[in-house]
Design a protein around this motif. Structure first.
Motif, PDB file in Angstrom:
ATOM      1  N   SER A 115      74.328 120.700  71.266  1.00  0.00           N
ATOM      2  CA  SER A 115      73.141 120.733  70.402  1.00  0.00           C
ATOM      3  C   SER A 115      71.853 121.099  71.110  1.00  0.00           C
ATOM      4  O   SER A 115      70.822 121.187  70.468  1.00  0.00           O
ATOM      5  N   TRP A 116      71.890 121.318  72.390  1.00  0.00           N
ATOM      6  CA  TRP A 116      70.666 121.690  73.115  1.00  0.00           C
ATOM      7  C   TRP A 116      70.174 123.065  72.705  1.00  0.00           C
ATOM      8  O   TRP A 116      69.094 123.478  73.056  1.00  0.00           O
ATOM      9  N   GLY A 117      70.982 123.826  71.993  1.00  0.00           N
ATOM     10  CA  GLY A 117      70.562 125.146  71.563  1.00  0.00           C
ATOM     11  C   GLY A 117      71.149 126.261  72.394  1.00  0.00           C
ATOM     12  O   GLY A 117      70.900 127.432  72.148  1.00  0.00           O
ATOM     13  N   PHE A 118      71.949 125.944  73.398  1.00  0.00           N
ATOM     14  CA  PHE A 118      72.603 126.969  74.192  1.00  0.00           C
ATOM     15  C   PHE A 118      73.720 127.599  73.373  1.00  0.00           C
ATOM     16  O   PHE A 118      74.271 126.967  72.471  1.00  0.00           O
ATOM     17  N   PRO A 119      74.096 128.842  73.691  1.00  0.00           N
ATOM     18  CA  PRO A 119      75.236 129.438  72.986  1.00  0.00           C
ATOM     19  C   PRO A 119      76.526 128.732  73.398  1.00  0.00           C
ATOM     20  O   PRO A 119      76.547 127.999  74.393  1.00  0.00           O
ATOM     21  N   PRO A 120      77.611 128.943  72.651  1.00  0.00           N
ATOM     22  CA  PRO A 120      78.884 128.319  73.038  1.00  0.00           C
ATOM     23  C   PRO A 120      79.264 128.697  74.466  1.00  0.00           C
ATOM     24  O   PRO A 120      78.943 129.791  74.937  1.00  0.00           O
ATOM     25  N   ALA A 121      79.934 127.778  75.139  1.00  0.00           N
ATOM     26  CA  ALA A 121      80.379 128.011  76.514  1.00  0.00           C
ATOM     27  C   ALA A 121      81.868 127.712  76.601  1.00  0.00           C
ATOM     28  O   ALA A 121      82.402 126.950  75.792  1.00  0.00           O
ATOM     29  N   THR A 122      82.526 128.314  77.576  1.00  0.00           N
ATOM     30  CA  THR A 122      83.942 128.046  77.824  1.00  0.00           C
ATOM     31  C   THR A 122      84.094 127.602  79.264  1.00  0.00           C
ATOM     32  O   THR A 122      83.636 128.291  80.182  1.00  0.00           O
TER      33      THR A 122
END
Length: 160
Positions: free
Chosen positions: A69-76
């Motif tokens: 929810s910090w606003g970063f894009p999805p990460a893997t």
């Protein structure tokens, strides 16, 4: 992702045994992240290591695509034990707040966790047991969503 309910946690038996020992040692030393992990382990449903439903569950060594929810894009990243952690760019240690929150969640689940002085929420988008090449292939070879153009970060030719 506002006010999510606490999702179920499912762990394979082998992960459960090792994680419980690891979390107990850390909790006994006053580590808050270990205490959080121990609380997640204590509420987990334990299933056989080869249970079919584990294919959609974040387990140790799996690759997980997630959104915070910090606003970063999805990460893997790959969820790993502390002694296997070598890269912030490709791994998440299970003894971190994010790692403890992710372990045992199924695809589509979201859970709040506390880090860096605030509460955030993480949502599991995808889980893969394959190697990093399988994850890269899945990320970049997804079919185009109807009516939307594929992602293209090539700006094309530019004048010098």
């Amino acid at each position: 992702m506002n006010n999510p309910s606490i999702p179920d946690v499912t762990l394979p038996a082998s992960d459960h045994r090792r994680l419980e020992r690891l979390a107990r040692v850390g909790a006994d030393q006053g580590d808050n992240d270990a205490r959080f992990l121990l609380s997640e382990i204590n509420r987990a449903e334990i299933v056989p290591d080869r249970a079919a439903r584990l294919d959609s569950i974040v387990t140790m060594g799996s690759w997980v695509t997630f959104w915070v929810s910090w606003g970063f894009p999805p990460a893997t990243r790959r969820l790993v034990y502390p002694e296997d952690y070598t890269s912030e760019r490709t791994q998440i240690p299970v003894m971190s707040p994010l790692g403890a929150a992710l372990v045992g969640l199924k695809v589509g689940s979201e859970i709040p966790f506390f880090t860096a002085g605030r509460t955030s929420v993480v949502r599991v988008e995808r889980v893969s047991r394959g190697g990093p090449n399988d994850v890269v292939r899945a990320l970049f070879c997804n079919p185009v969503v109807k009516g939307k153009k594929p992602f293209d970060d090539d700006p094309g030719p530019s004048a010098a």
